[in-house]
Design a protein around this motif. Structure first.
Motif, PDB file in Angstrom:
ATOM      1  N   ARG A 121       0.850  -1.191   0.000  1.00 37.52           N
ATOM      2  CA  ARG A 121       0.000   0.000   0.000  1.00 37.52           C
ATOM      3  C   ARG A 121       0.883   1.237   0.000  1.00 37.52           C
ATOM      4  N   ARG A 136      -0.880   5.615  -8.901  1.00 41.29           N
ATOM      5  CA  ARG A 136      -1.540   5.024 -10.064  1.00 41.29           C
ATOM      6  C   ARG A 136      -3.039   5.320  -9.983  1.00 41.29           C
ATOM      7  N   GLU A 174      -5.573   3.561  -9.275  1.00 40.87           N
ATOM      8  CA  GLU A 174      -6.254   2.996  -8.110  1.00 40.87           C
ATOM      9  C   GLU A 174      -5.878   3.692  -6.803  1.00 40.87           C
ATOM     10  N   THR A 175      -4.783   4.470  -6.806  1.00 44.30           N
ATOM     11  CA  THR A 175      -4.403   5.241  -5.612  1.00 44.30           C
ATOM     12  C   THR A 175      -4.653   6.728  -5.814  1.00 44.30           C
ATOM     13  N   ASN A 176      -5.331   7.070  -6.896  1.00 36.42           N
ATOM     14  CA  ASN A 176      -5.625   8.464  -7.258  1.00 36.42           C
ATOM     15  C   ASN A 176      -4.350   9.289  -7.380  1.00 36.42           C
TER      16      ASN A 176
END
Length: 933
Positions: free
Chosen positions: A334, A741, A743-745
């Protein structure tokens, strides 16, 4: 000026308290100048508290506490739904037993609901500070704040001796029950003082409103929750005390003060006191493609370790051969902040804070792209056309001279010149030496042609001061023929040309030198000047650096002050020699050696930079020491004249040994302003000035970190601690980048695709604070990038994959993924550049370095078990025919056979260095290096 009512009330109460202090003491005789000397301690005290703290064996007798201040306990409480009040201390009573080494203070008033008793007890080795807070009435009292106040003496003074012998830097690890605080003399010379909590006492928060005014909180429910503009990684707790006489009517706390004479002894104290001696590799700012090894040396009973994101964290216990050492392997998935909570000894907790980034190579490429595509002004109608300016990631906007966000007048330099601006293009140029991108190189040349030459920097034909670089606030104001333009931003020096700021010059030297490298290696990408043109610019700027600042404004003492990036002058000298410009190289070398000798011989504490106490010098101090330790300097008489002190400097005796001694001294001074024992991502390897209370983790984390890692590679007799600290420093400031990316904004600090590749200037360690750039910042990366690209440029000088055998962790690859078999080692290089490889053991050092191209991505470097054979694939990064230089550095003379694609290329003796030319004819080339003797 508007002030919030809460702030006004605080100011009113503060001054009211000052007015009434004499009335509190009315009828009491204030006892002063009392003193106990016992064991390691000198303790000064008076009727109100501890006024002095020093070590009896300290040759400098440096006082830890600031003059006129006292150690104390701060308690804020509330009864029922009443107001929050401070504990009453107006009738403080002293009970001194100097013969027993005990001092007791009692705060007790018949009409007060709380009583506090503090006791200071000295034995030969320790000072124990215990205090008890108890209720005195038949009702409960809620404690909102319980904190210890440590008003320490920060590094300041008129002379280097006052600063570096008498001043202290403060380090802290505020992490629950495993917390500690320690103080290091600004020179790095011991003794050091460490403060550890007694079992059951914890620290959860701190505040520091002014330098030296430090509060460490055991409970922070009131003050911590009062500040709601930032985030904090620990809960702000309260403690409810029951009615007097009951089982819950008292709160007891304690701290132990211990002097130490080395960092190893500090670690031993942590272990002895039941805390945690923590080591972690490769660092606590860690890329997602590298694993982490964690060692907890402790007497504590570890019950579990809880990841903040268990589904995104792989945590495995490893066997350990050392008693008391608990080893773990971690892999984070994460991005952003990741907390580990150590549950131990019943209900106690200690937290570790990591930050997980994208792979370093991704960060380097994203940052360079972002600067050239999002941070350059391109408008031919503007005087600042071509400028790389600061980016505001909070508001997702590029700032500039027409959109300043308050950076006006003198502060205009933040958006137009000086270190916040001049570090960007050199970083991009350096990156493109390693990973060339035509668009990025073109952007840098556009900057030179439209913003620098003949504008920010005077041309070679402008007299006087050709190659001079204009400083604050920008070149447009400084070139204005109307003196009123400059008179509006400065009240002196209007009669002098403002090209005196020495710190500006090395940035431009670095830029020109790397563009010279690009033009030599990739001439097809250089359009503005050729290699000779860039080399001439670099030399002219370097000559101006040594001449103009001292001539125009002698307070800029170039020979006396370390300037970031100036170590690039050594590469420039080598290039001038190689290109046949012997006279120019000789002149630069003579100037550089003046500085080397000054740092080694003429100042015991040559660590000042732009300020008397600063951490900026520690890249230069090491580079200068290294030069003296590896070159035979010549004695001299009347080498140069100091116009400020009216004296000549002479050096009748010089030696490499003297340079090595200075190298050791300056390293400890570097560590004094760097986190080492404090294992949080914004502290371990991170730099600070005086303390990390507000600002830390700046450009010097990586620039000064280069010095530490280079020392480990080339000089350290026992390299392993230096490898740990140096590599943690290299990785540390990458946590200031905002990337991600979909998905992690696209980012942790300021999400959004517009900010993917932006960065923070430094780290705000406080929950919320005022940055020195006059902006309020919540905890985390500042939302302006500013000077951080200086650090990223230093990081590119540092990036390397290192195979070592750590005494604690065993075989480990810094900057790489390591697999071990009976045959040897396989390492996937992931250091960010893939151009350098080192093997570092106590009795063996080998280093490989490529001048272009790189080790193939995600392909293993194979090393045999005896370290005699190294095989790897090289990638051709420009996909054309050319020659790559491979440099081999062996610290013991040895012969090596080098083959390419199975055919012998050369047989060389490395002792210490050898260079081999490799013809790159295909996308991938297999290289083997075999030790022959």
């Amino acid at each position: 000026m508007d002030m919030k009512p809460d702030l006004l009330s605080r100011i009113f109460i503060f001054f009211l308290a000052l007015l009434f202090v004499p009335y509190f003491l009315y009828g009491q005789k204030l006892q002063t100048d009392l003193r106990i000397e016992k064991g390691d301690f000198i303790l000064g005290y008076d009727s109100r508290g501890i006024t002095g703290l020093a070590n009896r064996r300290d040759p400098y007798q440096a006082e830890l506490l600031a003059p006129g201040s006292r150690l104390d306990v701060v308690v804020r409480y509330r009864v029922a739904e009443g107001d929050w009040l401070m504990i009453y201390t107006g009738n403080r009573r002293l009970e001194a037993r100097p013969e027993e080494g005990k001092i007791i203070y009692i705060d007790e008033e018949k009409g007060s609901p709380l009583k506090m008793t503090q006791q200071f007890s000295i034995n030969e080795r320790f000072l124990d500070w215990t205090f008890e807070i108890e209720t005195t009435w038949n009702f409960s009292v809620l404690l909102g704040d319980v904190a210890i106040s440590i008003p320490w003496r920060s590094p300041r003074g008129e002379t280097g001796r006052n600063i570096f012998e008498k001043g202290w830097t403060k380090h802290h690890f505020i992490a629950g029950h495993g917390s500690f605080i320690y103080f290091v003399r600004a020179s790095g010379e011991p003794p050091y003082l460490i403060i550890t909590p007694h079992p059951g006492t914890k620290l959860e928060y701190y505040s520091s409103e002014m330098r030296g005014n430090y509060l460490a909180y055991i409970h922070s429910g009131y003050s911590g929750n009062l500040e709601n503009r930032g985030t904090w990684r620990q809960p702000h707790t309260y403690l409810e005390l029951g009615p007097a006489g009951g089982a819950s009517s008292k709160g007891r706390y304690g701290f132990r003060f211990t002097w130490a004479w080395s960092y190893d002894e500090l670690r031993e104290i942590l272990y002895r006191e039941g805390l945690f001696d923590i080591r972690v590799v490769p660092g606590m700012s860690v890329p997602e493609d590298l694993k982490v090894l964690l060692a907890l040396r402790t007497k504590a009973n570890i019950e579990s370790i809880e990841p903040e994101f268990p589904e995104k964290t792989a945590l495995h216990r490893l066997p350990s051969a050392q008693a008391g050492v608990n080893l773990y392997e971690l892999k984070f998935q994460r991005l952003g902040e990741n907390k580990l909570t150590i549950h131990h000894d019943g209900d106690r907790k200690t937290i570790l804070e990591f930050f997980v980034t994208e792979p370093v190579e991704t960060l380097i490429k994203k940052r360079s792209w972002f600067i050239t595509h999002r941070q350059q002004h391109r408008d031919p109608t503007k005087w600042y056309n071509g400028l790389f300016s600061v980016y505001d990631m909070k508001n997702k906007i590029l700032r500039g001279p027409d959109n300043t966000d308050g950076f006006d007048y003198w502060w205009g330099y933040v958006v137009a010149c000086d270190d916040p601006i001049l570090g960007k293009a050199p970083f991009v140029a350096s990156k493109n030496v390693h990973f060339p991108e035509p668009e990025e190189i073109a952007a840098v040349e556009y900057y030179l042609e439209n913003y620098v030459w003949g504008k920010l920097q005077r041309t070679d034909e402008e007299k006087p001061y050709p190659y001079g670089i204009y400083g604050v606030p920008n070149w447009k104001v400084n070139r204005d023929p109307d003196p009123r333009a400059r008179a509006g931003i400065r009240n002196r020096l209007l009669d002098r040309m403002p090209v005196w700021r020495a710190f500006d010059y090395p940035h431009m030297i670095m830029l020109y030198y790397h563009l010279y490298e690009i033009a030599k290696k990739y001439p097809q990408y250089s359009k503005y000047l050729d290699a000779h043109g860039y080399l001439e610019r670099a030399y002219g700027t370097a000559r101006a650096y040594f001449l103009y600042p001292y001539e125009i404004l002698p307070e800029y003492e170039v020979y006396k002050v370390g300037c970031y990036n100036e170590l690039i002058i050594l590469d420039l000298i080598a290039a001038l020699e190689k290109e046949g410009f012997e006279d120019k190289a000789r002149w630069l070398k003579s100037e550089w050696e003046k500085k080397v000798k000054y740092f080694i011989y003429d100042d015991p504490y040559p660590y000042a930079s732009e300020y008397p106490f600063d951490r900026t010098a520690f890249e230069s101090t090491y580079a200068l020491a290294k030069y003296g330790a590896t070159h035979d300097l010549q004695p001299d008489e009347n080498l140069w004249y100091d116009v400020n002190l009216k004296k000549w400097y002479s050096h009748p005796r010089v030696s490499r040994e003297d340079a090595r001694r200075f190298m050791e001294r300056q390293l400890w001074a570097n560590v004094a302003v760097r986190g080492w024992l404090e294992t949080a991502y914004y502290l371990l390897g991170a730099d600070f000035t005086g303390s990390s209370d507000v600002g830390c983790l700046t450009y010097m984390a990586q620039m000064g970190g280069w010095a530490i890692l280079d020392y480990a590679l080339h000089f350290a007799p026992d390299p392993f601690d230096w490898l740990q600290l140096g590599y943690a420093s290299y990785l540390s400031a990458w946590s200031l980048m905002n990337t991600g990316r979909p998905e992690t904004n696209y980012g942790y600090w300021s999400p959004g695709p517009e900010n993917d590749g932006s960065a923070g200037w430094q780290f705000m360690a406080a929950k919320f604070g005022r940055a020195w750039i006059r902006k309020d910042m919540p905890r985390g990366a500042w939302y302006y990038d500013g000077e951080i690209d200086l650090g990223f440029g230093g990081a590119l000088r540092t990036a390397i994959t290192i195979l070592t055998r750590d005494p604690l962790f065993g075989w480990f690859a810094y900057g790489g993924d390591l697999k071990i078999s009976s045959k040897g080692f396989e390492i996937i290089p992931r250091d960010g550049l893939r151009k350098r490889l080192a093997i570092v053991l106590k009795d063996f050092r080998l280093k490989l370095e490529l001048d272009r191209d790189g080790l193939a991505a995600e392909k293993p470097i194979v090393i045999d078990r005896n370290l005699n054979k190294i095989n790897f694939l090289l990638e051709n990064r420009t996909h054309d025919f050319h020659v790559t230089q491979l440099k081999i550095t062996s610290f013991k003379p040895a012969r090596y056979l080098i083959s390419k694609d199975g055919k012998k290329v050369a047989e060389v003796k490395a002792g210490p260095q050898a260079e081999i030319e490799l013809k790159m004819e295909s996308p991938l080339t297999r290289v083997a290096i075999i030790k022959l003797d």
